[in-house]
Design an enzyme around this catalytic site. Structure first.
Site, PDB file in Angstrom:
ATOM      1  CG  HIS A 195      -2.389  -0.610   1.130  1.00  0.00           C
ATOM      2  ND1 HIS A 195      -3.224  -0.854   0.602  1.00  0.00           N
ATOM      3  CD2 HIS A 195      -1.886  -2.497   1.887  1.00  0.00           C
ATOM      4  CE1 HIS A 195      -3.855  -1.601   1.382  1.00  0.00           C
ATOM      5  NE2 HIS A 195      -3.642  -2.563   1.246  1.00  0.00           N
ATOM      6  CE  LYS A 219      -7.454  13.870   0.594  1.00  0.00           C
ATOM      7  NZ  LYS A 219      -6.664  12.490  -0.226  1.00  0.00           N
ATOM      8  NE  ARG A 220      -3.877  10.081  10.104  1.00  0.00           N
ATOM      9  CZ  ARG A 220      -3.295   9.019  10.627  1.00  0.00           C
ATOM     10  NH1 ARG A 220      -3.944   8.111  11.257  1.00  0.00           N
ATOM     11  NH2 ARG A 220      -2.183   9.432  12.071  1.00  0.00           N
ATOM     12  CE  LYS A 277      -2.588  11.061   2.987  1.00  0.00           C
ATOM     13  NZ  LYS A 277      -3.365  10.173   2.142  1.00  0.00           N
ATOM     14  CB  THR A 279     -10.575   4.791  -0.708  1.00  0.00           C
ATOM     15  OG1 THR A 279      -9.774   5.087   0.197  1.00  0.00           O
ATOM     16  CG2 THR A 279      -9.491   3.463  -1.490  1.00  0.00           C
ATOM     17  CE  LYS A 336     -14.159   5.295   1.188  1.00  0.00           C
ATOM     18  NZ  LYS A 336     -13.160   5.043   2.577  1.00  0.00           N
TER      19      LYS A 336
HETATM   20  C1  26Q Z   1       3.210   0.088  10.503  1.00  0.00           C
HETATM   21  C2  26Q Z   1       4.246  -0.140  11.556  1.00  0.00           C
HETATM   22  C3  26Q Z   1       4.560   0.472  12.711  1.00  0.00           C
HETATM   23  C4  26Q Z   1       3.323   1.140  13.328  1.00  0.00           C
HETATM   24  C5  26Q Z   1       2.624   1.899  11.985  1.00  0.00           C
HETATM   25  C6  26Q Z   1       2.210   1.561  10.482  1.00  0.00           C
HETATM   26  C7  26Q Z   1       1.778   1.737   9.482  1.00  0.00           C
HETATM   27  C8  26Q Z   1      -0.057   1.464   9.906  1.00  0.00           C
HETATM   28  C9  26Q Z   1      -0.857   2.230   9.207  1.00  0.00           C
HETATM   29  C10 26Q Z   1       2.067   2.067   8.700  1.00  0.00           C
HETATM   30  C11 26Q Z   1       0.336   2.311   7.322  1.00  0.00           C
HETATM   31  C12 26Q Z   1      -0.309   2.328   7.706  1.00  0.00           C
HETATM   32  C13 26Q Z   1      -1.755   2.483   6.782  1.00  0.00           C
HETATM   33  C14 26Q Z   1      -1.382   3.231   5.736  1.00  0.00           C
HETATM   34  C15 26Q Z   1      -2.349   3.492   4.552  1.00  0.00           C
HETATM   35  O1  26Q Z   1      -3.044   3.612   4.975  1.00  0.00           O
HETATM   36  N1  26Q Z   1      -2.628   3.098   3.169  1.00  0.00           N
HETATM   37  C16 26Q Z   1      -3.130   3.721   2.550  1.00  0.00           C
HETATM   38  O2  26Q Z   1      -3.595   2.751   2.293  1.00  0.00           O
HETATM   39  C17 26Q Z   1      -4.720   3.182   1.418  1.00  0.00           C
HETATM   40  C18 26Q Z   1      -5.138   2.151   0.250  1.00  0.00           C
HETATM   41  O3  26Q Z   1      -4.913   1.055  -1.016  1.00  0.00           O
HETATM   42  C19 26Q Z   1      -4.897   3.929  -0.390  1.00  0.00           C
HETATM   43  O4  26Q Z   1      -5.867   4.336  -0.829  1.00  0.00           O
HETATM   44  C20 26Q Z   1      -3.156   4.912  -0.071  1.00  0.00           C
HETATM   45  O5  26Q Z   1      -3.136   5.512  -0.829  1.00  0.00           O
HETATM   46  C21 26Q Z   1      -2.776   4.419   1.013  1.00  0.00           C
HETATM   47  O6  26Q Z   1      -1.562   5.601   1.512  1.00  0.00           O
END
Ligand code: 26Q
Length: 851
Positions: free
Chosen positions: A394, A585-586, A591, A693, A697
């Site tokens: 991702h 978004k975050r 972004k 995403t 939406k």
């Molecule tokens: C990893 C290690 C330690 C702590 C936290 C994490 C961690 C947690 C969540 C790393 C990444 C995430 C989330 C990532 C995320 O939401 N990515 C998004 O995924 C979406 C679905 O595929 C995409 O549409 C977005 O582009 C992408 O940023």
């Protein structure tokens, strides 16, 4: 017909009835043979069940019950109706012996259940009537539900959309994850700054889950590994220094319009009661208690950073914990149905999808279970592993690629580190045969990063252990193949696939935007709810004046709803006639919310210099959380709020500009925002947003997109057509080129007086009570390095925004474009995405459930 629709549904006035389908029905009347209270679907049975539950579960008469009691009583009423389908589904799946998809994810961002479950069961109207007859409002009860925020953002929400689509498509599937006691923090804004408040979502109980306290597995941590021989065969024993129990909590996931109800199984850690009993008895009370705390801490809290990986030991424990529980559960199911000793059919029984690398340790754990605990030979065990797993990536951000220091992994999971070295040795032997003299390539492919402090590369582990590797949008998959996973692509091109993300149209259209849903059903019938491409039928009618008029009325009504909500929650008042320009978004620099801000400041400066500047009044809405340790993202939130204060109070501009930061953006708060948006801001630096995403939406709700050629924006543009999309900015290739050439933002700023003026305004102290230093970290970064090419894209963005303004001032044109967006957005249904996963990766088919 159209104007009749308008009036029938009070679209031009206030207060709509909410359900998307079926005309108003008569008040509840008892059917001839009364239905069962716990399963009946009539309004009458639902009303009986509601009152029963209110009394027997909440201990209240109707007259004395509060909103929360009422919500709980209705939730239990709905849960009862899920249970028979759920049990029946389990039976049908078992009989069918079909392959089951296991979606492994550290996050499931489900959002509130009640509205969704009513919709999927098809009993929303009946519930509404049942309550109305008691003078209660269904929407008020739906509003009571707290958000179970068991995820950060896109990745977690994608998992939730996919669970819904799997159930809707009748695919046997289990979601496996973690039952965090504290999900993502609640965001409050104080003095413009983000404050994180811990959110105890379970405080008032969770009616949607069943605790399966009998279903628990021991999970080992730490200790030593002993190797010996037994009857001439190597024997490995892992003597841990901590054993933790994982207890299953099950949540039903009903499909839309089918009887299938799938399972989401989340694991909670509990101390193993007996483990330190000896220590306790020998007087080491503190040691025993601290181990209990340690054990129960594992599932205490979700890590709130979504794009960076601080190598925290507890995070590794979380990941291993839920993977180990899930795999033991799957082996138990397998052994109940198959031979207890022959595991060769395991991969035919289960397909595991790894949602990013967070569950990648599962590859090693399955190997360990088979080899060490079930005596399977390495070669066959590895074959089973490889046929079981598939991996979705991702991210393209290098800082988000997970690695674990070898020292840490070896301390927490000593046997797994040995196995990783063994997997790596066998893998690199293969690589060496293919590229005998290419030491550098071998170093890059290795599971161990040997540069500096040694670390295990989880993406490499996931690639080696999977039969299929996929990206989440066409561009993202290509960039994976060209950059982060290039060596793996060259080695195994046949393992790579693209699966462009999709979102759930039930939640993000039917529930979020009931007026629009009702119009679509009124015009097209209900087919679109199960096949979103059926919206194409609207294409030929986008120019119809009557349709456009209703379309606008629906949008304005949704904007009015949002404005009401915001007035109550933030005190800001908004004009529903203004253009609602939305970036939710975050908060992350890539972004580029600050690019959006620079546009706002540019408009502000123009209005100040030339007060008669003509423009469509605009409301800029922002929402999103920053990772608590991400200082620049938090400064951007402060800046948005500071700009909002100045602008909203300034009578010279506030008739044309308003800015709002919506606090605590989450799934629940998102829904009315999507419905109300006119313009969708998708302005990431090209090449950095894997998919996005929210873009889908918003477009699904009739917002037009202003966006870069990044992630799924590219495919949205292809679908809706360039005429119906405000495109701007550098391409991913151009960004890479400029980066390679050495990019100097200062030159661009010199050539762009409006950009200089906007930056200078930030440095003037206007937004910081005279303190020119507050926002300096941001402006300095933009002036000196600008790693996200904000300055490079500024001029093109301002120009695209001018087109947005001109277009919005032509309502017929805007509405036509909006209708075309919705008509052509069908591809981005999660149903389409899941169909592709089923066909190309999991090789699974539907199992119909009859009651
Ligand atoms: C990893 C290690 C330690 C702590 C936290 C994490 C961690 C947690 C969540 C790393 C990444 C995430 C989330 C990532 C995320 O939401 N990515 C998004 O995924 C979406 C679905 O595929 C995409 O549409 C977005 O582009 C992408 O940023």
């Amino acid at each position: 017909m159209i104007s009749e629709f308008l009036h029938r549904h009070h679209l031009l006035g206030e207060s709509p009835a909410k359900a998307p389908e079926s005309p108003p029905a008569p008040p509840p009347a008892a059917p001839k043979t009364p239905e069962h209270t716990r399963t009946g679907r009539s309004a009458e049975a639902i009303q009986r069940a509601f009152l029963d539950n209110l009394f027997y579960l909440q201990g209240r008469y109707l007259e004395e019950a509060g909103d929360h009691d009422r919500y709980m009583a209705l939730a239990y009423t709905v849960r009862d109706r899920l249970l028979e389908r759920w049990i029946r589904t389990t039976q049908c799946y078992k009989q069918s012996r079909a392959r089951t998809v296991c979606y492994f994810s550290a996050e499931f961002l489900l959002g509130p259940h009640l509205g969704n479950n009513l919709l999927n069961l098809g009993i929303e109207e009946q519930a509404r009537q049942a309550l109305a007859a008691l003078e209660l409002d269904l929407d008020e009860l739906i509003e009571q539900e707290p958000e179970p925020g068991l995820g950060n953002g896109g990745l977690g929400r994608l998992a939730a959309c996919y669970l819904d689509s799997l159930a809707t498509l009748q695919i046997p599937a289990i979601g496996y994850g973690i039952r965090y006691e504290f999900g993502i923090f609640r965001q409050a804004i104080h003095d413009g700054w983000q404050e994180e408040i811990k959110e105890h979502w379970l405080r008032h109980g969770n009616p949607w889950e069943l605790a399966r306290t009998q279903l628990r597995f021991p999970i080992k941590f730490g200790g030593q590994v002993h190797h010996s021989e037994e009857n001439g065969r190597p024997r490995t024993e892992w003597a841990p220094d901590l054993i933790v129990h994982g207890v299953a909590y099950d949540t039903p996931i009903p499909g839309y319009g089918v009887n299938n109800v799938n399972l989401l199984r989340l694991w909670q850690s509990r101390a193993a009661e007996s483990f330190r009993l000896d220590a306790f008895n020998q007087g080491d009370h503190l040691g025993a208690v601290s181990e209990k705390v340690m054990a129960e801490n594992i599932t205490k809290v979700l890590y709130p950073n979504d794009q960076s990986t601080a190598g925290k030991e507890l995070r590794l424990r979380q990941q291993y914990f839920f993977c180990a529980c899930s795999l033991q559960d799957m082996l138990r199911i397998y052994q109940e149905q198959h031979s207890a000793h022959d595991f060769s059919g395991f991969a035919d029984k289960f397909a595991v999808q790894l949602n990013d690398t967070h569950p990648a340790i599962a590859v090693v754990e399955l190997l360990r279970l088979l080899v060490d605990e079930h005596g399977v030979e390495w070669e066959s065990a590895w074959g089973i592993v490889r046929r079981t797993f598939a991996y979705t990536n991702h991210t393209l951000l290098p800082e988000a690629l997970e690695t674990w220091p070898v020292e840490l992994l070896g301390r927490v999971l000593p046997r797994h580190l040995e196995l990783i070295y063994e997997i790596n040795m066998r893998f690199l032997d293969q690589v060496r045969m293919r590229y005998p003299y290419d030491q550098e390539r071998i170093g890059r492919l290795s599971l161990i990063d040997e540069r500096g402090g040694k670390a295990v590369r989880m993406a490499n582990l996931a690639c080696v252990g999977s039969h299929t590797i996929n990206g989440v949008a066409t561009l993202h998959t290509r960039l994976l193949q060209e950059t982060v996973l290039r060596d793996f692509y060259e080695l195994w091109p046949e393992r790579f696939q693209n699966k462009t993300n999709g979102v759930n149209p039930r939640r993000f259209l039917m529930l979020s935007n009931p007026r629009l849903a009702r119009l679509l059903t009124d015009q097209l019938g209900t087919e679109w709810t199960r096949d979103l491409s059926a919206l194409r039928a609207l294409e030929g009618r986008a120019g119809e004046h009557g349709l456009q008029e209703v379309w606008r009325a629906i949008k304005t009504a949704a904007k009015g709803d949002l404005a009401d909500w915001l007035r109550r929650h933030t005190g800001v008042s908004l004009d529903p006639e203004s253009l609602f320009d939305v970036q939710v978004k975050r908060i992350h620099e890539y972004k580029r919310p600050h690019l959006n801000l620079l546009h706002i400041l540019t408009l502000y400066n123009r209005l100040k210099h030339r007060p008669d500047t003509e423009m469509a009044p605009r409301t800029f809405l922002f929402g999103g959380k920053a990772a608590p340790g991400y200082a620049m993202a938090k400064l951007i939130i402060k800046l948005i709020n500071a700009v909002a204060w100045v602008i909203n109070q300034d009578p010279q501009v506030n008739d044309r500009l308003r800015v709002v930061f919506v606090p605590d953006f989450n799934v629940k708060h998102a829904q009315p925002i999507y419905a109300a948006a006119d313009l969708s801001e998708q302005i990431s630096t090209a090449g950095l947003e894997a998919s996005g995403t929210g873009n889908m939406k918003l477009s699904m709700n009739g917002a037009l997109t202003i966006g870069t050629l990044d992630g799924a924006n590219i495919e949205i543009l292809e679908e809706v057509g360039a005429d119906n999309f405000f495109l701007f900015g550098l391409t991913a290739e151009q960004v890479a080129q400029r980066r390679a050439q050495g990019y100097a933002p200062s030159e661009i700023i010199r050539e762009q007086p409006e950009l200089e003026e906007a930056l200078a305004l930030l440095e003037s102290g206007l937004f910081s009570h005279g303190d020119p230093e507050l926002f300096r970290p941001l402006t300095r970064q933009l002036r000196e390095h600008d790693p996200y090419f904000v300055c490079a894209d500024y001029a093109a963005y301002i120009e695209a925004q001018a087109k947005v303004d001109a277009t919005y001032r032509n309502p017929a044109q805007w509405s036509e474009m909006s209708i075309l967006n919705v008509a052509r957005i069908g591809k981005f249904s999660s149903d389409r995405a899941i169909r592709e996963y089923c066909r190309d990766i999991w090789r699974v088919g539907p199992v119909n459930v009859k009651l």
